[in-house]
Design a protein around this motif. Structure first.
Motif, PDB file in Angstrom:
ATOM      1  N   VAL A 186      55.082  18.567  28.680  1.00  7.86           N
ATOM      2  CA  VAL A 186      55.321  18.132  27.305  1.00  7.86           C
ATOM      3  C   VAL A 186      54.018  18.095  26.514  1.00  7.86           C
ATOM      4  O   VAL A 186      53.115  17.305  26.820  1.00  7.86           O
ATOM      5  CB  VAL A 186      55.976  16.737  27.281  1.00  7.86           C
ATOM      6  N   PRO A 187      53.863  18.927  25.469  1.00  9.51           N
ATOM      7  CA  PRO A 187      52.672  18.862  24.617  1.00  9.51           C
ATOM      8  C   PRO A 187      52.685  17.566  23.793  1.00  9.51           C
ATOM      9  O   PRO A 187      53.725  17.170  23.266  1.00  9.51           O
ATOM     10  CB  PRO A 187      52.807  20.089  23.711  1.00  9.51           C
ATOM     11  N   ILE A 188      51.533  16.908  23.694  1.00 13.93           N
ATOM     12  CA  ILE A 188      51.447  15.663  22.923  1.00 13.93           C
ATOM     13  C   ILE A 188      51.095  15.983  21.472  1.00 13.93           C
ATOM     14  O   ILE A 188      50.135  16.707  21.196  1.00 13.93           O
ATOM     15  CB  ILE A 188      50.393  14.718  23.534  1.00 13.93           C
ATOM     16  N   VAL A 189      51.906  15.435  20.542  1.00 11.31           N
ATOM     17  CA  VAL A 189      51.695  15.678  19.116  1.00 11.31           C
ATOM     18  C   VAL A 189      51.169  14.413  18.450  1.00 11.31           C
ATOM     19  O   VAL A 189      51.279  13.310  18.985  1.00 11.31           O
ATOM     20  CB  VAL A 189      52.983  16.168  18.428  1.00 11.31           C
ATOM     21  N   SER A 190      50.606  14.583  17.260  1.00 10.41           N
ATOM     22  CA  SER A 190      49.954  13.491  16.537  1.00 10.41           C
ATOM     23  C   SER A 190      50.958  12.626  15.785  1.00 10.41           C
ATOM     24  O   SER A 190      51.770  13.135  15.005  1.00 10.41           O
ATOM     25  CB  SER A 190      48.939  14.076  15.553  1.00 10.41           C
ATOM     26  N   ALA A 191      50.874  11.313  15.995  1.00  2.87           N
ATOM     27  CA  ALA A 191      51.737  10.399  15.247  1.00  2.87           C
ATOM     28  C   ALA A 191      51.381  10.431  13.762  1.00  2.87           C
ATOM     29  O   ALA A 191      52.262  10.342  12.891  1.00  2.87           O
ATOM     30  CB  ALA A 191      51.596   8.982  15.793  1.00  2.87           C
ATOM     31  N   ALA A 192      50.091  10.587  13.459  1.00  3.51           N
ATOM     32  CA  ALA A 192      49.666  10.614  12.053  1.00  3.51           C
ATOM     33  C   ALA A 192      50.199  11.843  11.327  1.00  3.51           C
ATOM     34  O   ALA A 192      50.533  11.777  10.138  1.00  3.51           O
ATOM     35  CB  ALA A 192      48.139  10.583  11.975  1.00  3.51           C
ATOM     36  N   ALA A 193      50.302  12.969  12.044  1.00  6.51           N
ATOM     37  CA  ALA A 193      50.822  14.195  11.427  1.00  6.51           C
ATOM     38  C   ALA A 193      52.315  14.122  11.197  1.00  6.51           C
ATOM     39  O   ALA A 193      52.861  14.800  10.335  1.00  6.51           O
ATOM     40  CB  ALA A 193      50.478  15.406  12.294  1.00  6.51           C
ATOM     41  N   GLY A 194      53.011  13.296  11.986  1.00  2.00           N
ATOM     42  CA  GLY A 194      54.458  13.180  11.857  1.00  2.00           C
ATOM     43  C   GLY A 194      55.173  14.366  12.475  1.00  2.00           C
ATOM     44  O   GLY A 194      54.554  15.323  12.942  1.00  2.00           O
ATOM     45  N   TYR A 195      56.502  14.289  12.489  1.00  2.00           N
ATOM     46  CA  TYR A 195      57.265  15.382  13.093  1.00  2.00           C
ATOM     47  C   TYR A 195      58.630  15.521  12.458  1.00  2.00           C
ATOM     48  O   TYR A 195      59.402  14.552  12.363  1.00  2.00           O
ATOM     49  CB  TYR A 195      57.436  15.149  14.602  1.00  2.00           C
ATOM     50  N   GLN A 196      58.923  16.737  12.023  1.00  2.00           N
ATOM     51  CA  GLN A 196      60.255  17.142  11.608  1.00  2.00           C
ATOM     52  C   GLN A 196      60.567  18.429  12.357  1.00  2.00           C
ATOM     53  O   GLN A 196      59.782  19.382  12.290  1.00  2.00           O
ATOM     54  CB  GLN A 196      60.328  17.388  10.095  1.00  2.00           C
TER      55      GLN A 196
END
Length: 532
Positions: free
Chosen positions: A186-196
């Protein structure tokens, strides 16, 4: 236990496809030897320093969203930009810490995994990486509205909690033997960048990895640049460019004349041409790609009838595909759990032998309740090797009394057809290492009824039970027995129809000294180029 009936091997002289023959003629018409090469293809000059690595790929990704899709074109790019909690060590075939600071501490009952995190990581946007980013990532993956491709990998997770900024605890519903390997997926994404989903990260990337995203010129190239503050040490390469070059003729020519440095998935018949020009080419035997058919499982479709699926599996001349398309760099396949994987059973994996058995195929058609009366719509991922394979499949099925009409489609156009179930048969590939790493439970991704990437909606309660039991079985004899049961039932149900296991082939520059093609399909070793 099923009765294993192996088809007789029907060996024939190796043939080259018309496409490969044309490429060979075009490339050998001119001078093969380069000025920098001496006799025998050995270079006579020092290796050139490469600062911008050019990779000629067959196709571009349909999205860069790291939580949405796990196909090779996408992962090949986003794995350079995003990190996971753990990474695979290709020498030890074990996971090791990446964003994690150490291997997880596991409770005695096997239900709690405590993961310490590094405290020296920053996002490409400048923010500090913390446990909040890990929690955010797994919230997105587990949110059913997001339909994340990694959801099934973490389906055993009951809760993810933050102990402090550098510690995360995973609580499982049940013991899961391969959970650390799933955390490496699972690649970890940034909470600050958000996700849609398939929105803000589909054409942009904000990661913590060794390279950061610069731009994407659709249909032409994707450019990544060096992350100067990478916690693992800045890469030696200044940039990586993925150029879309769908013609093998051009890819080989670019490699030979030094325009490009890596050509992934190069046709095996062309490897000697690369070597003869003084460049390098290898077959990565441990990097196996499944070549397989999705049968449409909707009620009323002929391919929803298990007897029709059996007929197709017996009819396909696998040996012709191996010799003609892959120049011998492949082997016959029958089960989803592929050759080279832990707990693969060879006698089951070779159940259909070399195929092309029209007698067996016709006997199953005779038992079918919905035998095809009209030509089947046969959608094919429009890659040269698969188009060649589709022609062989068409001939094989015709000999058994099944007519198909081939419809080649680029990957981006093919995906909606797959998701909307608008096909009868669909031919594509999936590198085992993309979904499996070093764990054997990847069949659950495609065959369990609750898995998001079960794209053709195969549903069988008994298969669900067998897969769940195998995922929970302790390593060793219990796991071996559980995965054997999965393979046996796979041959009865054929949720996907496996054809061959193809070995990964790659051409690469003589100047990439010390570089070795990866056994993981996303060019795992590229970030280390130029480092000691």
């Amino acid at each position: 236990m099923i009765q294993v009936r192996l088809a007789a091997s029907r060996r024939r002289p190796r043939r080259r496809s018309g496409r490969d023959a044309a490429i060979l003629a075009a490339l050998t018409a001119g001078s093969i030897a380069l000025a920098a090469c001496g006799s025998g293809g050995e270079t006579t000059e020092a290796a050139e320093e490469i600062t911008t690595l050019r990779i000629d790929v067959l196709s571009e990704p349909s999205t860069l969203d790291p939580l949405s899709l796990n196909d090779t074109p996408a992962q090949r790019v986003y794995r350079m930009v995003y990190d996971s909690l753990f990474d695979w060590n290709e020498q030890t075939t074990e996971v090791e810490p990446q964003l994690a600071d150490a291997l997880p501490e596991v409770s005695a009952d096997g239900l709690t995994y405590t993961v310490p995190l590094r405290d020296d990581v920053t996002w490409h946007s400048g923010e500090t990486f913390t446990a909040d980013d890990v929690l955010f990532t797994f919230e997105q993956v587990r949110d059913t509205d997001n339909s994340s491709v990694w959801a099934s990998a973490v389906s055993a997770v009951a809760d993810v909690a933050k102990t402090d900024d550098q510690t995360v605890t995973f609580t499982l519903n049940n013991p899961y033997t391969y959970f650390p390997e799933k955390l490496a997926m699972v690649p970890i994404v940034s909470a600050a960048a958000g996700y849609q989903p398939n929105d803000n990260l589909s054409r942009d990337m904000v990661g913590t990895g060794p390279f950061s995203f610069e731009n994407w010129q659709a249909g032409e190239q994707i450019r990544l640049v060096r992350n100067e503050t990478y916690y693992g040490g800045a890469p030696a390469l200044e940039a990586i460019e993925f150029h879309v070059v769908p013609e093998d003729t051009t890819r080989v020519a670019n490699l030979r004349n030094g325009t490009s440095h890596i050509a992934p998935e190069l046709a095996p018949a062309l490897l000697d041409l690369v070597r003869d020009s003084g460049q390098q080419a290898e077959v990565a035997a441990g990097n196996v790609t499944r070549v397989y058919l999705y049968p449409n499982m909707q009620d009323g479709r002929p391919t929803a009838d298990a007897e029709v699926r059996q007929a197709i599996a017996w009819a396909v001349d696998r040996k012709a595909i191996i010799d003609t398309v892959y120049d011998g760099a492949a082997r016959s396949a029958s089960t989803y759990l592929s050759y080279g994987s832990r707990y693969h059973v060879e006698e089951l994996g070779d159940f259909y032998g070399d195929g092309g058995d029209t007698t067996q195929a016709q006997s199953h058609l005779d038992e079918a309740t919905t035998a095809p009366a009209e030509p089947l719509n046969f959608v094919v991922n429009n890659l040269p090797a698969l188009v060649d394979a589709a022609a062989i499949i068409q001939q094989s099925l015709a000999a058994a009394g099944i007519q198909v009409e081939i419809e080649p489609m680029d990957f981006g156009a093919m995906v909606p057809r797959l998701l909307d179930q608008e096909y009868d048969l669909l031919l594509t590939t999936a590198p085992v290492s993309v979904t499996a790493g070093f764990a054997p439970d990847y069949p659950a991704i495609g065959l369990h009824s609750e898995s998001v990437p079960n794209w053709n909606r195969f549903t069988d309660p008994q298969m669900d039970e067998l897969l769940t039991a195998a995922q929970r079985a302790p390593a060793g004899d219990e796991s071996a027995a559980a995965w054997r049961a999965v393979q046996e039932y796979d041959l009865v149900t054929l949720g996907q129809i496996q054809l061959v296991s193809a070995q990964y082939t790659e051409g690469f520059s003589k100047d990439l000294t010390g570089y070795t093609p990866s056994n993981l399909a996303w060019l795992h070793n590229v970030p280390t180029i130029g480092t000691d």
